[in-house]
Design a protein around this motif. Sequence first.
Motif, PDB file in Angstrom:
ATOM      1  N   GLN A  31     104.338 -59.945 -40.855  1.00  0.00           N
ATOM      2  CA  GLN A  31     104.592 -58.532 -40.561  1.00  0.00           C
ATOM      3  C   GLN A  31     104.919 -58.333 -39.086  1.00  0.00           C
ATOM      4  OE1 GLN A  31     101.039 -56.587 -42.000  1.00  0.00           O
ATOM      5  NE2 GLN A  31     101.988 -56.111 -43.983  1.00  0.00           N
ATOM      6  N   GLU A  32     104.181 -59.016 -38.217  1.00  0.00           N
ATOM      7  CA  GLU A  32     104.418 -58.894 -36.779  1.00  0.00           C
ATOM      8  C   GLU A  32     105.773 -59.483 -36.407  1.00  0.00           C
ATOM      9  OE1 GLU A  32      99.850 -59.117 -35.021  1.00  0.00           O
ATOM     10  OE2 GLU A  32     100.903 -60.965 -35.612  1.00  0.00           O
ATOM     11  N   LEU A  33     106.125 -60.592 -37.058  1.00  0.00           N
ATOM     12  CA  LEU A  33     107.413 -61.219 -36.795  1.00  0.00           C
ATOM     13  C   LEU A  33     108.548 -60.320 -37.256  1.00  0.00           C
ATOM     14  CD1 LEU A  33     108.670 -63.810 -35.674  1.00  0.00           C
ATOM     15  CD2 LEU A  33     108.621 -64.752 -37.985  1.00  0.00           C
ATOM     16  N   ALA A  34     108.381 -59.683 -38.403  1.00  0.00           N
ATOM     17  CA  ALA A  34     109.397 -58.773 -38.923  1.00  0.00           C
ATOM     18  C   ALA A  34     109.568 -57.572 -37.995  1.00  0.00           C
ATOM     19  CB  ALA A  34     109.016 -58.309 -40.324  1.00  0.00           C
ATOM     20  N   LYS A  35     108.460 -57.084 -37.444  1.00  0.00           N
ATOM     21  CA  LYS A  35     108.507 -55.952 -36.512  1.00  0.00           C
ATOM     22  C   LYS A  35     109.249 -56.341 -35.233  1.00  0.00           C
ATOM     23  CE  LYS A  35     105.564 -52.621 -34.096  1.00  0.00           C
ATOM     24  NZ  LYS A  35     104.158 -52.186 -33.840  1.00  0.00           N
ATOM     25  N   LEU A  36     108.986 -57.553 -34.744  1.00  0.00           N
ATOM     26  CA  LEU A  36     109.653 -58.043 -33.553  1.00  0.00           C
ATOM     27  C   LEU A  36     111.156 -58.154 -33.777  1.00  0.00           C
ATOM     28  CD1 LEU A  36     109.600 -59.284 -30.701  1.00  0.00           C
ATOM     29  CD2 LEU A  36     109.099 -61.493 -31.753  1.00  0.00           C
ATOM     30  N   LYS A  37     111.548 -58.652 -34.950  1.00  0.00           N
ATOM     31  CA  LYS A  37     112.963 -58.848 -35.239  1.00  0.00           C
ATOM     32  C   LYS A  37     113.706 -57.526 -35.379  1.00  0.00           C
ATOM     33  CE  LYS A  37     114.336 -62.308 -37.784  1.00  0.00           C
ATOM     34  NZ  LYS A  37     114.543 -63.306 -38.859  1.00  0.00           N
ATOM     35  N   LYS A  38     112.967 -56.430 -35.664  1.00  0.00           N
ATOM     36  CA  LYS A  38     113.609 -55.116 -35.711  1.00  0.00           C
ATOM     37  C   LYS A  38     114.012 -54.671 -34.313  1.00  0.00           C
ATOM     38  CE  LYS A  38     111.447 -53.262 -39.893  1.00  0.00           C
ATOM     39  NZ  LYS A  38     110.576 -52.198 -40.457  1.00  0.00           N
ATOM     40  N   THR A  39     113.266 -55.128 -33.311  1.00  0.00           N
ATOM     41  CA  THR A  39     113.574 -54.778 -31.929  1.00  0.00           C
ATOM     42  C   THR A  39     114.571 -55.751 -31.319  1.00  0.00           C
ATOM     43  OG1 THR A  39     111.361 -53.845 -31.626  1.00  0.00           O
ATOM     44  CG2 THR A  39     112.582 -54.434 -29.628  1.00  0.00           C
ATOM     45  N   ARG A  40     114.342 -57.039 -31.558  1.00  0.00           N
ATOM     46  CA  ARG A  40     115.190 -58.061 -30.950  1.00  0.00           C
ATOM     47  C   ARG A  40     115.287 -59.273 -31.854  1.00  0.00           C
ATOM     48  NH1 ARG A  40     114.261 -60.859 -24.980  1.00  0.00           N
ATOM     49  NH2 ARG A  40     116.176 -62.063 -24.965  1.00  0.00           N
ATOM     50  N   ASN A  41     116.504 -59.706 -32.096  1.00  0.00           N
ATOM     51  CA  ASN A  41     116.711 -60.889 -32.922  1.00  0.00           C
ATOM     52  C   ASN A  41     117.791 -61.743 -32.263  1.00  0.00           C
ATOM     53  OD1 ASN A  41     116.835 -62.808 -34.878  1.00  0.00           O
ATOM     54  ND2 ASN A  41     117.573 -61.467 -36.507  1.00  0.00           N
ATOM     55  N   SER A  42     117.360 -62.733 -31.507  1.00  0.00           N
ATOM     56  CA  SER A  42     118.281 -63.621 -30.803  1.00  0.00           C
ATOM     57  C   SER A  42     117.549 -64.910 -30.486  1.00  0.00           C
ATOM     58  CB  SER A  42     118.799 -62.972 -29.515  1.00  0.00           C
ATOM     59  OG  SER A  42     117.729 -62.719 -28.619  1.00  0.00           O
TER      60      SER A  42
END
Length: 206
Positions: free
Chosen positions: A48-59
């Motif tokens: 869930q935390e990883l998914a939340k992070l990827k909503k902000t930044r995915n690179s």
Amino acid sequence: MNLKNIYWAFQEVIPSKICDEIIKYYHLKKDRQKLGIVGGTPKDLNKQELAKLKKTRNSNIIWTDDSWIARCVLPYIKIANQSAGWNFQLNGAENFQLTKYSTGGHYDWHCDSWDSAYTEGDYAGNVRKLSMTLSLTDKKEYEGGELLFSYGNDNLKQKRKIITCSEVFPKGSLVVFPSFLWHKVQPVTRGTRYSLVIWNLGNPFL
């Protein structure tokens, strides 16, 4: 802070061959560094935390301070600082960030600077003052991935303006802007976008 120029761009100033060499360098180094969404993504993040992070930044990113890259791009930051009329006091630069945005990659609205200076390490006492982004791939090689800026005066009743920095579409183009300026990278919908990011540091603004 109201600015006459919110950014200063240089089109196709870095040779294509150099851009290709930097991308090759990324692939050579990526296996030697912790590589994640933000470069060494913490392993203790749950799904869930990883998914939340990827909503902000995915690179995917790596860090470098190689002098041959510095010699290619740092002079343009000095020129932009003077040409744009900012004339910020600068002390040097942080390590450089090489970024890969694959399909779906993006970076939501953010600014590069913080309210206070670094308190420890090599950058202690400094704040980020100028940011630079170099396009290592041409816009024809990917779709989406546009660099957007949000700006306006300090009047909260006035709607802020959004502008696409189209000057950096050509490969080898770069843009310099104050690190407190809000910006984002739109989602890449096809292909891969590579960029080099540098932050120049200086004493805190008075």
